[in-house]
Write a protein that holds these residues in place. Structure first.
Motif, short mmCIF file in Angstrom:
data_model
loop_
_atom_site.label_atom_id
_atom_site.label_comp_id
_atom_site.label_asym_id
_atom_site.label_seq_id
_atom_site.Cartn_x
_atom_site.Cartn_y
_atom_site.Cartn_z
N ASP A 107 4.62 13.10 -8.69
CA ASP A 107 5.23 13.43 -9.99
C ASP A 107 4.67 12.54 -11.09
O ASP A 107 4.39 13.01 -12.20
CB ASP A 107 6.75 13.23 -9.92
N TYR A 133 5.23 29.19 -14.41
CA TYR A 133 5.26 28.13 -13.40
C TYR A 133 6.61 28.17 -12.72
O TYR A 133 7.65 28.07 -13.39
CB TYR A 133 5.03 26.77 -14.08
N GLU A 164 10.50 22.24 -0.79
CA GLU A 164 9.05 22.23 -0.50
C GLU A 164 8.62 23.45 0.29
O GLU A 164 7.46 23.84 0.27
CB GLU A 164 8.66 20.99 0.31
N GLU A 170 15.13 20.05 -1.65
CA GLU A 170 14.48 20.33 -0.36
C GLU A 170 13.65 21.61 -0.45
O GLU A 170 13.49 22.33 0.54
CB GLU A 170 15.54 20.47 0.73
N LYS A 188 6.41 28.97 -4.80
CA LYS A 188 6.39 27.96 -5.87
C LYS A 188 4.95 27.66 -6.28
O LYS A 188 4.02 27.85 -5.48
CB LYS A 188 7.06 26.67 -5.40
N ARG A 189 4.81 27.17 -7.51
CA ARG A 189 3.47 26.72 -7.90
C ARG A 189 3.37 25.21 -7.68
O ARG A 189 2.30 24.68 -7.39
CB ARG A 189 3.22 27.06 -9.37
N GLY A 190 4.49 24.55 -7.85
CA GLY A 190 4.51 23.11 -7.63
C GLY A 190 5.91 22.64 -7.28
O GLY A 190 6.88 23.38 -7.46
N HIS A 191 5.96 21.42 -6.75
CA HIS A 191 7.26 20.85 -6.37
C HIS A 191 7.43 19.52 -7.08
O HIS A 191 6.49 18.73 -7.13
CB HIS A 191 7.27 20.64 -4.85
N PHE A 192 8.60 19.31 -7.65
CA PHE A 192 8.88 18.00 -8.26
C PHE A 192 9.99 17.33 -7.47
O PHE A 192 10.91 18.00 -6.98
CB PHE A 192 9.30 18.16 -9.72
N ASP A 209 0.12 23.40 -7.08
CA ASP A 209 -0.09 22.30 -8.01
C ASP A 209 0.29 20.99 -7.33
O ASP A 209 1.44 20.56 -7.37
CB ASP A 209 0.77 22.55 -9.25
N ILE A 243 9.42 26.55 -0.10
CA ILE A 243 9.32 27.82 -0.83
C ILE A 243 7.85 28.14 -1.07
O ILE A 243 7.16 27.42 -1.80
CB ILE A 243 10.07 27.75 -2.18
N LYS A 244 7.40 29.22 -0.48
CA LYS A 244 5.96 29.53 -0.57
C LYS A 244 5.57 30.06 -1.96
O LYS A 244 4.42 29.96 -2.36
CB LYS A 244 5.57 30.54 0.51
#
Lengths: 277, 394
Positions: B381, A67, A75, A73, A80-84, B235, A77-78
């Motif tokens: 989140d 993962y 968001e 900032e 990535k699997r997810g953004h927190f 995700d 990045i292509k």
């Protein structure tokens, strides 16, 4: 059987990118971390270069990463699997770097945020500075540049102060004018820098007070690497009898990326479990 | 062949063209053609189409029109959309339009219709009451007479006679438009990573300002291209966005929600395009009656509809379930009474059913999204990470 997984956390800030490669099984182990100044380059491009650099360095393929999580900032990045969200990642990174911390203060380039956390790193409450730049790391960096100091020198210089001179603290523009006046009045560089640190620290203390922060308080983000800044926050907390222990970590700047990588592992396992059921 | 990006770019240009270039061009291409502007939420465009007209959706100036004189027409506690519309009217953007329809939403829109009348915009201005009595012989009869009045007004302008065949053809075209729209939305629900909510929004909104025949072609191409697209799933949580049925959110707001870790899989943006659920009978001797019947029996739910027999909170929950949502975002325009008065009812239904939600306000020209991004990001989140067991994470 080895259940370990590899995760990457990428934290794109307004002035730099931080990245952490993590191995998680029963323990969490930092395999690598890198920090790169943006210097007006495209953040997504730099982030991709860093990802490739770390993968190459450890002879890994992109597919080996369970993962890849972005934060800050990141968001855009292509890969990535997810953004927190950065509050979530700093909370987790802060308590992981400083076990036992009950409050985390993310001191970034553009704002400061105080976060109350539980033992899992879940955000329970938070307060943050407004739009004013005078409570930010970028402001401290700008003043240092005007005074001819490298960022690395700022902390030690501040510790040499004997009679700090506080700027107006109302706004960055006025404070910068104050600094010009101080220079012309012959105030020493350590005293000016310490005054700036105390000015930002005052805002941190206000946030901690309104949040009813609990001790220990972990400082994270770029400004937490600055010894003078940490000293200023500690002094004001003591002076105000807040009864708060201020702690930090030598890699505090990586707290966001570190938190993102930890949450990435947790989320990956959660998704795997959901798939199985 | 046109790529997906090219098609979306074309639709975005059409959708946000405040000069309504394509509509005016269409009018100039044939004799007796009329342009009839209509405000949200819903108007049966079939009526105008069958009378050789183009019903043009007027959705406000959004963040693309600076309000200079519009503020003088409305108090500060009124929503933003009518200011944008009056500004557009005063600046001549609607020159060449023959008529304006104001479906009943709220008092603000009714007042706007009065302003258009005083300003002598077009050849007719009609504030259109929609029935709140859903019995065919009461509300249905009333609605039919309202629709026939509009057909008459257009006929007086272009001398086009009422024709059952033309009405049936128009119904068929709009049936097809609704089917294609639903197919496109369903594709997004299944694979929201293939086309973003903002991109889909532009494609649907383009249909408000161009002939339905052209929009149907666009939708067919879109479906083909989205089916062929791959994309990488990310995700994110799946959310339903509720509250933006009249004043439209700026495109950047839709993008912000998706960037903040959410896939919008259900929404009430451009609600008029999906107001009628299913097809309208298109082979009938009473086509206007068929349009009326569809409104009476197959309307979606909305804050502007009295729905004691089929409460909107249940219908919202059904949609939420169908879309496999993780949470709901209540996004209402500032000062929008219909949306804001409904939110406590809808949120209470969420509480009772354990559905997580957040709410915030926007206006069509909102330019700062930091707080909204923060809310949507932490919402995402909290669902992704803190939902359920956290033991073992220490």
């Amino acid at each position: 059987m080895d259940n370990s997984i590899l995760t990457i956390g990428v934290d794109i800030g307004s002035s730099s990118i931080k990245m952490v490669l993590l191995e998680s099984n029963s323990e969490i182990k930092v395999l690598d971390h890198v920090h790169e100044k943006l210097r007006k380059r495209n953040p997504e491009l730099v982030a991709n270069q860093l990802i490739d650099y770390v993968l190459d360095k450890h002879s890994l393929k992109y597919e080996d990463i369970a993962y890849l999580a972005s934060t800050g900032e990141g968001e855009s990045i292509k890969r990535k699997r997810g953004h927190f969200y950065s509050m979530t990642t700093h909370a987790k990174g802060g308590i992981s770097q400083n076990p036992g911390a009950k409050t985390v203060v993310d001191m970034g380039a553009l704002f400061v945020r105080a976060i109350k956390v539980n033992e899992f790193g879940k955000v329970m409450d938070y307060k943050m500075t407004g739009q004013c730049a005078s409570g930010s790391g970028q402001f401290v960096e700008n003043i240092s540049r005007y005074l001819g100091l490298a960022v690395e020198e700022v902390g030690d210089t501040s510790l040499l102060s004997t009679k700090p001179e506080m700027p107006s603290g109302i706004c960055a523009v006025l404070a910068e004018t104050d600094v010009i006046n101080m220079v012309s009045r012959g105030i020493s560089t350590p005293d000016i820098i310490k005054g700036i640190h105390l000015s930002v620290a005052q805002k941190v203390i206000k946030l901690l007070t309104s949040l009813r922060a609990e001790s220990p308080v972990a400082l994270t983000g770029g400004m937490a690497m600055n010894k003078g800044m940490v000293q200023a926050v500690t002094e004001l907390a003591d002076k105000g009898n807040l009864n708060l222990e201020i702690v930090t970590h030598p890699d505090a700047i990586f707290a966001g990326a570190y938190g993102a990588a930890i949450w990435a592992g947790f989320r990956h396992k959660k998704l795997e479990a959901a798939m199985q059921t | 062949m046109e790529s997906l990006n090219q098609l979306i770019k074309k639709c975005e240009e059409l959708a946000f063209d405040l000069d309504f270039t394509r509509a005016k061009q269409w009018k100039s291409e044939g004799e007796g053609r009329v342009l009839v502007g209509h405000m949200p939420i819903y108007f049966p465009r079939e009526i105008v189409h069958a009378m050789n007209g183009l019903a043009v959706g007027i959705l406000g100036g959004g963040d693309k029109k600076q309000i200079i004189r519009g503020d003088a027409y409305y108090q500060s506690y009124i929503c933003h959309m009518p200011r944008g519309i009056i500004e557009l009217a005063l600046d001549g953007h609607f020159d060449g339009f023959e008529g304006f329809l104001f479906p009943s939403i709220c008092d603000v829109i009714r007042n706007l219709s009065g302003m258009f009348r005083i300003l002598k915009k077009g050849k007719f201005v009609k504030y259109m009451d929609f029935p709140q009595n859903f019995q065919k012989h009461i509300g249905g009869e009333f609605y039919k007479s309202e629709l026939m009045e509009i057909a008459d007004k257009i006929s007086q302008i272009n001398q086009v006679e009422f024709s059952v065949e033309r009405f049936n053809e128009s119904i068929q075209l709009f049936n097809k438009n609704r089917q294609l729209t639903n197919t496109a939305y369903n594709l997004r629900k299944e694979a929201p990573w293939k086309i973003s909510a903002a991109e889909m929004y532009s494609v649907i909104r383009a249909g408000y300002v161009i002939p339905v025949e052209e929009h149907n072609e666009i939708l067919e191409k879109l479906i083909e291209l989205v089916n062929a697209a791959e994309g990488v799933p990310q995700d994110k949580i799946r959310v339903q966005v509720i509250g933006a049925f009249c004043e439209q959110p700026p495109l950047s707001l839709i993008r912000t929600i998706e960037l903040a870790g959410c896939y919008i899989v259900e929404d009430d943006f451009l609600l008029g395009s999906k107001w009628i659920q299913g097809d309208i009978e298109a082979d009938t001797s009473d086509p206007v009656g068929a349009i009326v019947d569809a409104y009476i029996n197959h309307s979606t739910f909305s804050s502007t509809v009295y729905d004691v027999d089929d409460p909107k909170e249940y219908r919202m929950l059904e949609l939420f379930k169908e879309s496999k949502g993780d949470g709901i975002i209540f996004a209402a325009p500032s000062f929008c009474d219909p949306a804001l008065l409904d939110h406590p009812i809808l949120q209470s239904a969420c509480d009772k059913n354990g559905i997580r939600y957040i709410s915030f306000l926007f206006s069509e020209n909102t330019g700062q999204f930091k707080v909204i991004k923060e809310q949507a990001g932490t919402f995402s989140d909290s669902i992704k990470l803190w939902d359920g067991d956290m033991v073992g994470l220490k």
